[in-house]
Each structure stands twice: as structure tokens, then as C-alpha cells.
Design a protein around this motif. Structure first.
Motif, PDB file in Angstrom:
ATOM      1  N   ASP A 151       0.847  -1.183   0.000  1.00 29.63           N
ATOM      2  CA  ASP A 151       0.000   0.000   0.000  1.00 29.63           C
ATOM      3  C   ASP A 151       0.893   1.248   0.000  1.00 29.63           C
ATOM      4  OD1 ASP A 151      -1.822   2.021   0.407  1.00 29.63           O
ATOM      5  OD2 ASP A 151      -2.833   1.054   2.087  1.00 29.63           O
ATOM      6  N   PRO A 152       0.807   2.078  -1.043  1.00 30.21           N
ATOM      7  CA  PRO A 152       1.668   3.257  -1.086  1.00 30.21           C
ATOM      8  C   PRO A 152       1.269   4.336  -0.086  1.00 30.21           C
ATOM      9  CG  PRO A 152       0.160   3.252  -2.948  1.00 30.21           C
ATOM     10  CD  PRO A 152      -0.010   1.938  -2.261  1.00 30.21           C
ATOM     11  N   ASN A 153       0.015   4.282   0.381  1.00 28.89           N
ATOM     12  CA  ASN A 153      -0.463   5.307   1.324  1.00 28.89           C
ATOM     13  C   ASN A 153      -1.239   4.664   2.472  1.00 28.89           C
ATOM     14  OD1 ASN A 153       0.339   7.797  -0.173  1.00 28.89           O
ATOM     15  ND2 ASN A 153      -1.063   6.939  -1.713  1.00 28.89           N
ATOM     16  N   PRO A 154      -0.562   3.880   3.308  1.00 29.23           N
ATOM     17  CA  PRO A 154      -1.268   3.252   4.439  1.00 29.23           C
ATOM     18  C   PRO A 154      -1.697   4.305   5.453  1.00 29.23           C
ATOM     19  CG  PRO A 154       1.093   2.944   4.660  1.00 29.23           C
ATOM     20  CD  PRO A 154       0.876   3.560   3.312  1.00 29.23           C
ATOM     21  N   ILE A 155      -2.754   4.005   6.208  1.00 30.06           N
ATOM     22  CA  ILE A 155      -3.249   5.007   7.168  1.00 30.06           C
ATOM     23  C   ILE A 155      -2.454   4.980   8.468  1.00 30.06           C
ATOM     24  CG2 ILE A 155      -5.570   4.941   6.212  1.00 30.06           C
ATOM     25  CD1 ILE A 155      -6.427   3.298   8.637  1.00 30.06           C
ATOM     26  N   SER A 156      -1.577   3.981   8.633  1.00 29.99           N
ATOM     27  CA  SER A 156      -0.700   3.951   9.803  1.00 29.99           C
ATOM     28  C   SER A 156       0.624   3.316   9.407  1.00 29.99           C
ATOM     29  CB  SER A 156      -1.343   3.152  10.950  1.00 29.99           C
ATOM     30  OG  SER A 156      -1.307   1.772  10.676  1.00 29.99           O
ATOM     31  N   SER A 157       1.616   3.506  10.254  1.00 33.19           N
ATOM     32  CA  SER A 157       2.940   2.951   9.949  1.00 33.19           C
ATOM     33  C   SER A 157       2.967   1.433  10.102  1.00 33.19           C
ATOM     34  CB  SER A 157       3.985   3.580  10.884  1.00 33.19           C
ATOM     35  OG  SER A 157       3.627   3.362  12.239  1.00 33.19           O
ATOM     36  N   THR A 158       2.022   0.902  10.856  1.00 27.95           N
ATOM     37  CA  THR A 158       1.914  -0.554  11.022  1.00 27.95           C
ATOM     38  C   THR A 158       0.479  -0.981  10.690  1.00 27.95           C
ATOM     39  OG1 THR A 158       1.442  -0.258  13.389  1.00 27.95           O
ATOM     40  CG2 THR A 158       3.735  -0.700  12.754  1.00 27.95           C
ATOM     41  N   PRO A 159       0.138  -0.996   9.417  1.00 26.43           N
ATOM     42  CA  PRO A 159      -1.240  -1.324   9.026  1.00 26.43           C
ATOM     43  C   PRO A 159      -1.633  -2.744   9.428  1.00 26.43           C
ATOM     44  CG  PRO A 159       0.201  -1.316   7.113  1.00 26.43           C
ATOM     45  CD  PRO A 159       1.002  -0.774   8.252  1.00 26.43           C
ATOM     46  N   ALA A 160      -2.905  -2.921   9.690  1.00 24.85           N
ATOM     47  CA  ALA A 160      -3.406  -4.247  10.073  1.00 24.85           C
ATOM     48  C   ALA A 160      -3.255  -5.227   8.919  1.00 24.85           C
ATOM     49  CB  ALA A 160      -4.878  -4.138  10.475  1.00 24.85           C
ATOM     50  N   GLU A 161      -3.043  -6.485   9.257  1.00 28.32           N
ATOM     51  CA  GLU A 161      -2.936  -7.511   8.230  1.00 28.32           C
ATOM     52  C   GLU A 161      -4.294  -7.766   7.582  1.00 28.32           C
ATOM     53  OE1 GLU A 161      -1.180 -11.092   9.617  1.00 28.32           O
ATOM     54  OE2 GLU A 161       0.706 -10.158  10.226  1.00 28.32           O
ATOM     55  N   PHE A 162      -4.269  -8.210   6.347  1.00 29.34           N
ATOM     56  CA  PHE A 162      -5.502  -8.538   5.644  1.00 29.34           C
ATOM     57  C   PHE A 162      -5.989  -9.921   6.083  1.00 29.34           C
ATOM     58  CE2 PHE A 162      -3.982  -5.185   2.931  1.00 29.34           C
ATOM     59  CZ  PHE A 162      -5.131  -4.631   2.378  1.00 29.34           C
ATOM     60  N   ASN A 163      -7.298 -10.078   6.130  1.00 32.13           N
ATOM     61  CA  ASN A 163      -7.895 -11.376   6.420  1.00 32.13           C
ATOM     62  C   ASN A 163      -7.473 -12.386   5.354  1.00 32.13           C
ATOM     63  OD1 ASN A 163     -10.270 -13.443   6.071  1.00 32.13           O
ATOM     64  ND2 ASN A 163     -10.545 -12.572   8.094  1.00 32.13           N
ATOM     65  N   SER A 164      -7.321 -13.639   5.743  1.00 31.68           N
ATOM     66  CA  SER A 164      -6.829 -14.671   4.821  1.00 31.68           C
ATOM     67  C   SER A 164      -7.778 -14.924   3.654  1.00 31.68           C
ATOM     68  CB  SER A 164      -6.591 -15.980   5.576  1.00 31.68           C
ATOM     69  OG  SER A 164      -7.797 -16.450   6.157  1.00 31.68           O
ATOM     70  N   GLN A 165      -9.058 -14.525   3.778  1.00 36.30           N
ATOM     71  CA  GLN A 165      -9.998 -14.727   2.680  1.00 36.30           C
ATOM     72  C   GLN A 165      -9.887 -13.647   1.605  1.00 36.30           C
ATOM     73  OE1 GLN A 165     -13.392 -16.368   5.676  1.00 36.30           O
ATOM     74  NE2 GLN A 165     -14.135 -15.764   3.677  1.00 36.30           N
ATOM     75  N   ILE A 166      -9.155 -12.577   1.892  1.00 37.29           N
ATOM     76  CA  ILE A 166      -8.970 -11.501   0.920  1.00 37.29           C
ATOM     77  C   ILE A 166      -7.786 -11.843   0.007  1.00 37.29           C
ATOM     78  CG2 ILE A 166      -8.426  -9.056   0.613  1.00 37.29           C
ATOM     79  CD1 ILE A 166      -9.786  -8.569   3.335  1.00 37.29           C
ATOM     80  N   ILE A 167      -8.038 -11.860  -1.289  1.00 32.95           N
ATOM     81  CA  ILE A 167      -6.991 -12.197  -2.263  1.00 32.95           C
ATOM     82  C   ILE A 167      -6.295 -10.937  -2.764  1.00 32.95           C
ATOM     83  CG2 ILE A 167      -6.530 -13.296  -4.494  1.00 32.95           C
ATOM     84  CD1 ILE A 167      -9.087 -14.967  -4.015  1.00 32.95           C
TER      85      ILE A 167
END
Length: 475
Positions: free
Chosen positions: A72-88
């Protein structure tokens, strides 16, 4: 003279050679076709972006489960939350008016016979687009999701907790297992949105200090709310009418009373007090403030404050900050109960030999049940079982549990299994139905419970099992 090769050797050699050649050819075809298949799927996804977000300015791929180089080139935080495993994959979309939306390429868990690959469009806490682009689910399940996709749009979006039970009922036997896994995927996408787009919405701190079940038909809660804006802070005792309830997101749940324990009613020289006591005549007060003799559907508070503002809910209110504070308090209670009080389990002895249980199951809405049972004087047999309400679908669970028939089932296999269940666990004859049949706990995968309305039969069996354990405990 040449020695002839024995057929016992020749045929296996030839067959093996053919298999090797065919396997190699198939592997080569798959190798060559795979990029084209994947590119075709990518085109389908990007086409859906254009359909969900017409006239969008641009979109950016911010996550790819299979490509770690995508970030993500513009994350909303320096440590963005991980994506759920169902998201491709996930795309961030800039709309024509410079707002942000998301499009998810994701997969469901197994429904009836397989999973589905979906494209899900999310904008401001609502699903505004859905498409099925792959998977191995059966035709009834796919048709059901296509019907849902046809209904979704900017004017008819899916919100967190929306009840899709009617869709499952109308779609057919197998689709009732497809719809819940698709709904779970939609909820995953909505939950992830806050991790990718910074919300401009005003939030509040809501504390639910107590949740008490009062008999079988009421839940009493104490909730307080303080917003980060200048919206009214308040604390209240809220009584919910949960008669027939099998999910806090159900439209059958009503707010029976709201007793304010602490409140800020100083807005606009007493106009806030008029909102809170229900004497104001604005849209919000007349539709959403609970007063004596007037109930309000609990699900009215399931959406976001931002969405309500856009709908014009507070436009004609003389005390909008008070109204917003009231909304945030009940919205916080709704979200808390849905997230943390997903199940309800009440079991009481209601007479000399009579028992009643009301039970919901987290993730198994069709299993929920409210039943009464009477045992003989020696607590050896059930002599009467009455179903007060079930979460199962008409023509499936209700046919089996209430009518003792299999008319609604569309499979001879399911009918045979359901008839065995009726004979073993429902039919009362002679001295009664032995309670010993319900002594051992069972899972939904148990062969005796797999009936074509498995969640309903599981809920019924489990409820009677808990009554048996209650009796054996000396009650």
C-alpha cells in the motif's frame, strides 16, 4: 524369428505411455493457459471496479495475497493491520468527487459443495457492489448470490448485520448454506475498510456496564456514551424485547424502553429535553426516540452516524447534538451486543416436570431454537415437546421439527435421513421419548443430524441434550 512381446507387458507399457503423454500435454496446456486465465479474471475484477464506481478517477492495487511486492503506497498507519486470509486482492478507488472506496477480490469458506470467488465494492461502511467471478459452489448457491448482486447498489447497499435470511429461504435448499458464507465475506470486507481508509466520522466511547437476561423475552442493558465532538453525553437503562429473537441484528428485536440515568439536556434552551422525552416533532425524534408505549426497531441503530447524516435524519431537529448523542449511545449498544453477546442461552424449570430453553448459536442462525419440554414423573421420558420458535427456514427446519414431515426437502436422500431423525428424536409414542437418547452431545457433522435442515435438527437435539443434563444435575 523375433520373439513376440507378451500382451501382459505390451498393454501396460502402451497405457502408461499414453498416460504420460496425456499428463504432459495437460500440464503444458495448463502452463500456457494459466496466465491467460488469470489475466481474464483480473480484467473481470477491474471491469467491476468501473461498474461499482462509475466515473472513478483512478484505482490502485494495495494488496495481493500472491505477490508480496505489492504494498500500500499510502497506508493510514505505519503498522497497518494484516488482511484477512480470505482476501486475495484489494484496490483503493478514488471517486469522481475525491472520496475513497475499496474493491476486494476475495474467497468464501465452503458453502454447500464448494467456495466462491467474489468481487466486493465497499464505500463508507456499506457494500455497494457484488459479483461472483469464480469458485466451485453449486448452481443454486451461485444463483442466490447473483440475485443478491442484482439488488445491491448505491441506493440499496448491504450494511453490517443486514438479515439475508429471506434470500436463503427463497433460493433453495443448498443455497441456505451458501448465503451465510457470502454474508460472512461481506462482513470481513466491511470490517477491513477502517484499516485502509481513515474515517472522517465522529466516534464515541461507549461502555456497556451490564447485560441481563430477564426471563425469556427481555434483555436489560446499562449503557453510557461520550462522543469526541460536542454531542450530548448520556447514560441509560435500555430494555430490549427479544421475543422470538435469534440474532441481535434481527428486525424483530425492539427497544422496549430507554430510561435515561444521566443526560445533557441543555441544548438550545430545552430543545434537547424535548428530543429525549419524545415531545419534539422532528424526523429523528418521531422515528427513533423510544417513549412510553412506543417501541423502536433496534436495527435502526445498526448503521453509522455518517450514513444517518447523509440521509438527512437530523436535518429538521432543533437539538441535533442531543439527537446525535442518543443515536451514538444506541448504535454503540447494538455493535457491542452483536460483537460480544452473539449467543443467548436461557434454561429454566417452568413447572413441576416442565422445562423451557431458548438458545442461539454463534454463526449458526438456523440452529437457534426456543422449545418447552415435559418429562414424566420419573424423568425417564419426554412426554411432550413444544417448539415455540426456530431460526430455521420455513419448509425445511419447521417442517421437520414442528410438522414432523419432510415435504419441504428436495432430495430423496435428505428425506430418508430426515425421516430417521423424526422417528428417533421427535416422535413421541407409548410411554414417551426416552431422554437417554439425548445424553451425548453431537456436532452438526454427526450422521444422525444431517437431514437437509441440519442446523435446525442440531439446534433441536442440542437444546434437549442441555435439558437432560439440567435434569441430571438435580433440577
Amino acid at each position: 524369428m523375433k520373439k513376440k512381446i507378451s500382451n501382459y507387458i505390451l498393454f501396460p507399457v502402451l497405457l502408461g505411455s499414453v498416460c504420460i503423454v496425456c499428463s504432459a500435454s495437460l500440464a503444458a496446456v495448463n502452463y500456457l493457459a494459466a496466465p491467460y486465465i488469470e489475466n481474464n479474471k483480473t480484467r473481470k475484477i477491474t471491469n467491476k471496479i468501473g461498474k461499482f464506481f462509475k466515473d472513478n478517477k483512478n484505482y490502485t492495487l494495495i494488496y495481493d495475497r500472491n505477490d508480496k511486492d505489492v504494498v500500500d503506497p499510502n497506508p493510514i498507519s505505519s503498522t497497518p493491520a494484516e488482511f484477512n486470509s480470505q482476501i486475495i486482492r484489494c484496490f483503493r478507488v478514488t471517486t469522481s468527487d475525491d472520496k475513497l472506496g475499496l474493491v476486494y477480490h476475495m474467497e468464501t469458506t465452503t458453502g454447500y459443495s464448494g467456495n466462491l470467488e467474489l468481487v466486493v465494492g465497499v464505500f463508507e461502511s456499506a457494500v455497494i457492489g457484488l459479483a461472483q467471478v469464480g469458485g466451485s459452489e453449486d448452481g443454486l448457491g451461485v444463483n442466490a448470490i447473483n440475485k443478491l448482486a442484482d439488488k445491491l447498489g448505491w441506493d440499496s447497499s448491504y450494511l453490517p448485520g443486514d438479515d439475508l435470511k429471506d434470500l436463503a429461504i427463497s433460493a433453495g435448499a443448498s443455497a441456505k448454506l451458501t448465503v451465510p458464507v457470502v454474508q460472512a465475506a461481506l462482513d470481513i470486507a466491511l470490517a477491513d475498510e477502517k484499516n485502509r481508509i481513515k474515517s472522517s466520522e465522529v466516534t464515541s466511547t461507549v461502555e456497556v456496564s451490564s447485560v441481563t437476561e430477564v426471563g425469556f423475552d427481555e434483555v436489560k442493558c446499562v449503557v453510557s456514551s461520550v462522543s469526541e465532538a460536542n454531542y450530548a453525553s448520556m447514560k441509560a437503562e435500555v430494555v430490549l424485547d427479544v421475543k422470538g429473537m435469534f440474532s441481535y441484528s434481527s428486525t424483530s428485536i425492539k427497544i422496549k424502553s430507554v430510561t435515561l440515568l444521566e443526560k445533557d439536556d441543555t441544548e438550545n434552551s430545552g430543545e434537547g429535553k424535548k428530543v429525549l422525552d419524545g415531545t419534539a416533532t422532528d424526523k429523528f425524534t418521531t422515528s427513533s426516540v423510544v417513549t412510553a408505549g412506543k417501541t423502536v426497531t433496534f436495527k435502526n441503530f445498526s448503521g453509522s452516524l455518517e450514513a444517518e447524516v447523509k440521509k438527512g435524519t437530523f436535518e429538521d431537529c432543533a437539538a441535533p447534538n442531543t439527537a446525535r448523542g442518543y443515536f451514538l449511545m444506541l448504535n454503540g449498544l447494538y455493535n457491542h451486543l452483536k460483537a460480544n453477546q452473539a449467543t443467548i442461552n436461557i434454561l429454566e424449570k417452568t413447572g413441576e416436570n416442565e422445562y423451557r430453553i431458548k438458545k442461539t448459536f454463534d454463526g449458526l442462525g438456523f440452529a437457534s431454537i426456543d422449545l418447552s419440554a415435559t418429562v414424566d414423573s420419573t424423568s425417564t421420558y419426554f412426554t411432550k415437546i413444544v417448539i415455540n420458535g426456530i431460526g430455521g427456514t420455513p419448509a425445511y427446519g419447521s417442517d421437520i421439527l414442528i410438522d414432523g414431515t419432510t415435504n419441504g426437502l428436495d432430495s430423496s436422500i435428505n428425506k430418508d435421513q430426515a425421516n430417521k431423525f423424526i422417528e428417533n428424536f421427535i416422535k413421541i409414542s407409548g410411554s414417551g421419548l426416552p431422554i437417554s437418547k439425548f445424553e451425548n452431545p453431537k456436532e452438526t457433522t454427526d450422521n444422525e443430524l444431517v437431514t437437509g435442515a441440519t442446523q435446525s435438527t442440531y439446534g433441536y437435539y442440542t437444546a434437549l441434550h442441555e435439558i437432560v443434563m439440567f435434569i441430571k444435575g438435580g433440577n
